[in-house]
Design an enzyme around this catalytic site. Structure first.
Site, PDB file in Angstrom:
ATOM      1  CB  SER A   1      -0.840  -0.043   1.339  1.00 25.37           C
ATOM      2  OG  SER A   1      -1.687   1.030   1.296  1.00 25.37           O
TER       3      SER A   1
ATOM      4  CE1 TYR B   1       0.342   6.495  -3.596  1.00 27.91           C
ATOM      5  CE2 TYR B   1       0.650   4.890  -5.657  1.00 27.91           C
ATOM      6  CZ  TYR B   1       1.126   5.354  -4.297  1.00 27.91           C
ATOM      7  OH  TYR B   1       1.954   4.497  -3.647  1.00 27.91           O
TER       8      TYR B   1
ATOM      9  CE  LYS C   1      -0.112   1.613  -3.833  1.00 30.89           C
ATOM     10  NZ  LYS C   1       0.605   0.305  -4.489  1.00 30.89           N
TER      11      LYS C   1
HETATM   12  N1  NDP Z   1       8.093   4.930  -4.738  1.00 31.06           N
HETATM   13  C1  NDP Z   1       7.566   5.595  -3.777  1.00 31.06           C
HETATM   14  O1  NDP Z   1       7.967   6.498  -3.183  1.00 31.06           O
HETATM   15  C2  NDP Z   1       6.543   4.741  -3.227  1.00 31.06           C
HETATM   16  C3  NDP Z   1       5.916   3.563  -3.742  1.00 31.06           C
HETATM   17  N2  NDP Z   1       5.041   2.699  -3.291  1.00 31.06           N
HETATM   18  C4  NDP Z   1       4.477   1.446  -3.927  1.00 31.06           C
HETATM   19  O2  NDP Z   1       5.545   0.567  -3.700  1.00 31.06           O
HETATM   20  C5  NDP Z   1       5.425  -0.277  -5.146  1.00 31.06           C
HETATM   21  C6  NDP Z   1       6.740  -0.203  -5.758  1.00 31.06           C
HETATM   22  O3  NDP Z   1       6.873   1.324  -5.956  1.00 31.06           O
HETATM   23  P1  NDP Z   1       8.127   1.696  -7.000  1.00 31.06           P
HETATM   24  O4  NDP Z   1       9.131   0.811  -6.932  1.00 31.06           O
HETATM   25  O5  NDP Z   1       8.177   3.164  -7.030  1.00 31.06           O
HETATM   26  O6  NDP Z   1       7.340   1.274  -8.622  1.00 31.06           O
HETATM   27  P2  NDP Z   1       7.927   1.597 -10.011  1.00 31.06           P
HETATM   28  O7  NDP Z   1       6.758   2.730 -10.371  1.00 31.06           O
HETATM   29  O8  NDP Z   1       9.336   2.183 -10.053  1.00 31.06           O
HETATM   30  O9  NDP Z   1       7.620   0.283 -10.796  1.00 31.06           O
HETATM   31  C7  NDP Z   1       6.366  -0.213 -10.880  1.00 31.06           C
HETATM   32  C8  NDP Z   1       6.500  -1.747 -11.329  1.00 31.06           C
HETATM   33  O10 NDP Z   1       5.052  -2.195 -11.379  1.00 31.06           O
HETATM   34  C9  NDP Z   1       5.039  -2.771 -12.806  1.00 31.06           C
HETATM   35  N3  NDP Z   1       3.489  -2.654 -13.121  1.00 31.06           N
HETATM   36  C10 NDP Z   1       2.952  -1.532 -13.428  1.00 31.06           C
HETATM   37  N4  NDP Z   1       1.833  -1.780 -13.665  1.00 31.06           N
HETATM   38  C11 NDP Z   1       1.833  -2.985 -13.927  1.00 31.06           C
HETATM   39  C12 NDP Z   1       0.728  -3.890 -14.335  1.00 31.06           C
HETATM   40  N5  NDP Z   1      -0.807  -3.302 -14.821  1.00 31.06           N
HETATM   41  N6  NDP Z   1       1.091  -5.314 -14.791  1.00 31.06           N
HETATM   42  C13 NDP Z   1       2.167  -5.755 -14.325  1.00 31.06           C
HETATM   43  N7  NDP Z   1       3.018  -4.928 -13.961  1.00 31.06           N
HETATM   44  C14 NDP Z   1       2.952  -3.489 -13.517  1.00 31.06           C
HETATM   45  C15 NDP Z   1       6.058  -1.985 -13.483  1.00 31.06           C
HETATM   46  O11 NDP Z   1       6.733  -2.561 -14.755  1.00 31.06           O
HETATM   47  P3  NDP Z   1       6.174  -2.564 -16.388  1.00 31.06           P
HETATM   48  O12 NDP Z   1       5.980  -1.174 -16.576  1.00 31.06           O
HETATM   49  O13 NDP Z   1       7.137  -3.464 -17.077  1.00 31.06           O
HETATM   50  O14 NDP Z   1       4.475  -3.163 -16.367  1.00 31.06           O
HETATM   51  C16 NDP Z   1       7.285  -1.729 -12.592  1.00 31.06           C
HETATM   52  O15 NDP Z   1       8.016  -2.837 -12.689  1.00 31.06           O
HETATM   53  C17 NDP Z   1       4.181   0.190  -5.922  1.00 31.06           C
HETATM   54  O16 NDP Z   1       3.113  -0.309  -5.441  1.00 31.06           O
HETATM   55  C18 NDP Z   1       4.064   1.802  -5.558  1.00 31.06           C
HETATM   56  O17 NDP Z   1       2.728   2.326  -5.454  1.00 31.06           O
HETATM   57  C19 NDP Z   1       4.465   3.103  -2.005  1.00 31.06           C
HETATM   58  C20 NDP Z   1       4.927   4.219  -1.450  1.00 31.06           C
HETATM   59  C21 NDP Z   1       5.975   5.193  -1.918  1.00 31.06           C
HETATM   60  C1  VSD Z   2      -0.297  14.803  13.487  1.00 30.01           C
HETATM   61  C2  VSD Z   2      -0.754  15.012  11.971  1.00 30.01           C
HETATM   62  C3  VSD Z   2       0.743  14.666  11.342  1.00 30.01           C
HETATM   63  C4  VSD Z   2       0.308  14.510   9.879  1.00 30.01           C
HETATM   64  C5  VSD Z   2       1.873  14.691   9.040  1.00 30.01           C
HETATM   65  C6  VSD Z   2       1.546  14.739   7.582  1.00 30.01           C
HETATM   66  C7  VSD Z   2       2.771  14.042   6.803  1.00 30.01           C
HETATM   67  C8  VSD Z   2       2.277  13.253   5.780  1.00 30.01           C
HETATM   68  C9  VSD Z   2       3.364  12.354   5.012  1.00 30.01           C
HETATM   69  C10 VSD Z   2       2.654  11.391   3.938  1.00 30.01           C
HETATM   70  C11 VSD Z   2       3.795  10.727   3.233  1.00 30.01           C
HETATM   71  C12 VSD Z   2       3.042   9.986   2.003  1.00 30.01           C
HETATM   72  C13 VSD Z   2       4.126   9.438   1.222  1.00 30.01           C
HETATM   73  C14 VSD Z   2       3.612   8.615   0.034  1.00 30.01           C
HETATM   74  C15 VSD Z   2       4.343   8.048  -0.904  1.00 30.01           C
HETATM   75  C16 VSD Z   2       3.975   7.491  -2.151  1.00 30.01           C
HETATM   76  O1  VSD Z   2       3.006   6.616  -1.913  1.00 30.01           O
HETATM   77  C17 VSD Z   2       4.173   8.133  -3.280  1.00 30.01           C
HETATM   78  N1  VSD Z   2       5.469   8.541  -3.590  1.00 30.01           N
HETATM   79  C18 VSD Z   2       3.644   7.480  -4.347  1.00 30.01           C
HETATM   80  O2  VSD Z   2       4.497   6.612  -4.925  1.00 30.01           O
END
Ligand code: NDP
Ligand code: VSD
Length: 311
Positions: free
Chosen positions: A154, A168, A172
């Site tokens: 998530s 997004y 999640k």
């Molecule tokens: N980076 C961040 O700051 C954060 C990320 N997350 C979550 O963590 C996970 C990993 O993030 P991150 O490493 O940044 O991801 P990326 O965006 O870098 O990579 C996403 C991956 O998912 C694959 N993908 C996307 N859609 C599909 C689909 N329909 N079918 C199959 N594969 C798919 C892509 O491959 P391809 O394009 O080849 O399909 C790729 O390998 C995600 O769920 C993201 O939402 C959560 C919080 C923060």
């Molecule tokens: C007492 C109240 C305190 C509130 C503090 C608020 C701080 C919020 C931080 C939120 C961080 C969210 C990161 C999302 C990352 C992500 O999923 C994207 N990078 C998509 O990839």
């Protein structure tokens, strides 16, 4: 069910880049017997990813001999937002007798924008890539692998959805709900839900190009860490037996504020302290924070209107 890297058959979705690729690297480099299957839509990206982490890219075919000495990692192109493709992917795995013991559903990605600025396609992709990919994989796990360890991904934004993440964050939150429900429906499985803060993946670099300044300001307390650091923190908590895992302190605070009926089903670090902090925070801190945040958001909209007025 203990979490370990060794002696596993691990299916990693979203394994062509970012966190999924990082996990594939960790399993390949830190184990000698585990077998790894990386899945995403793009065969080319999957092949490049396997080469990058020191493997030799081999597509999993129904005729693949998985006991081939010099290979422990395979790739399978699959759009996981299409249920038929997910069915086929699992059929392929079972034909090759690669029955996953762990499933890491990393696929996802954000296009941070105000809803009004999104295209219908972007909104559709948000639902498909963040929720449907997790849902259809979880569906097959519930039918075929009721004793495996399912790890859903998530986001901290699921505890506190805010301006700019409409394409997004709601998905999640859905992933979070799915994890809680699956824990009740799959008593013999282990279902973990990871709520990462920001980390420096390829997807993160892309989302930064569309992210509104107010969104960056609000999430500033979640400083972006490296993919490797994020992966190591998640593995460390999973090995300690936790199943509701954040990657930074602000995420742990947000989880504390997001207590609800499912707290009994939550397995997070110092969860009793979280409950207490959650009550105090919701009563005395959140209301004050939200007054200031609403004021900030109103100020930001005024600034945007002035900018538009000047154009
Ligand atoms: N980076 C961040 O700051 C954060 C990320 N997350 C979550 O963590 C996970 C990993 O993030 P991150 O490493 O940044 O991801 P990326 O965006 O870098 O990579 C996403 C991956 O998912 C694959 N993908 C996307 N859609 C599909 C689909 N329909 N079918 C199959 N594969 C798919 C892509 O491959 P391809 O394009 O080849 O399909 C790729 O390998 C995600 O769920 C993201 O939402 C959560 C919080 C923060
Ligand atoms: C007492 C109240 C305190 C509130 C503090 C608020 C701080 C919020 C931080 C939120 C961080 C969210 C990161 C999302 C990352 C992500 O999923 C994207 N990078 C998509 O990839």
């Amino acid at each position: 069910m203990k979490y370990a890297l060794e002696d596993q058959i691990v299916l990693i979705t979203g394994g062509s880049q970012g966190l999924g690729k990082q996990f594939a690297q960790k399993y390949l480099n830190e184990t000698v017997r585990s077998k790894i299957i990386v899945v995403s839509r793009s065969a080319n990206k999957l092949q490049d990813a396997i080469r990058d982490i020191g493997g030799y890219p081999k597509k999993l075919q129904k005729s693949t001999d998985i006991d081939e000495q010099n290979n422990r990692i395979w790739y399978l192109p699959c759009d996981l937002s299409i249920p038929e493709s997910v069915n086929e992917m699992f059929e392929n795995l079972f034909e090759c007798k690669l029955i996953p013991t762990q499933v890491l559903a990393c696929a996802g990605g954000a296009t941070p924008k105000l809803v009004a600025d999104c295209t219908g396609k972007e909104l559709e992709i948000g639902v498909k890539n963040n929720y449907l990919t997790a849902l259809y994989v979880s569906h097959k796990v519930s039918q075929l692998l009721p004793r495996c360890h399912l790890v859903l991904f998530s986001s901290e934004a699921a505890f506190f959805p805010f301006i700019g993440y409409a394409q997004y964050a709601p998905m999640k939150i859905a992933v979070k709900s799915l994890a809680f429900i699956l824990r009740q429906e799959l008593p013999d499985a282990r279902v973990s839900c990871i709520y990462p803060g920001n980390f420096l993946s390829e997807g993160y670099a892309v989302e930064e190009t569309t992210k509104p300044s107010i969104t960056k300001e609000i999430e500033g307390s979640s400083a972006a860490i490296s993919c490797a650091e994020c992966c190591n923190r998640i593995v460390w908590w999973l090995e300690k037996g936790y199943d509701d895992i954040t990657s930074d302190f602000i995420g742990w605070i947000l989880m504390s504020l997001d207590m609800g009926l499912n707290k009994h089903n939550n397995n997070s670090f110092l969860w009793i302290l979280q409950l207490i902090l959650g009550v105090i925070g919701n009563l005395f801190i959140v209301p004050i924070y939200m007054v200031f945040l609403s004021w900030d958001i109103r100020k930001w909209h005024k600034k945007q209107q002035t900018k538009r007025g000047k154009k």
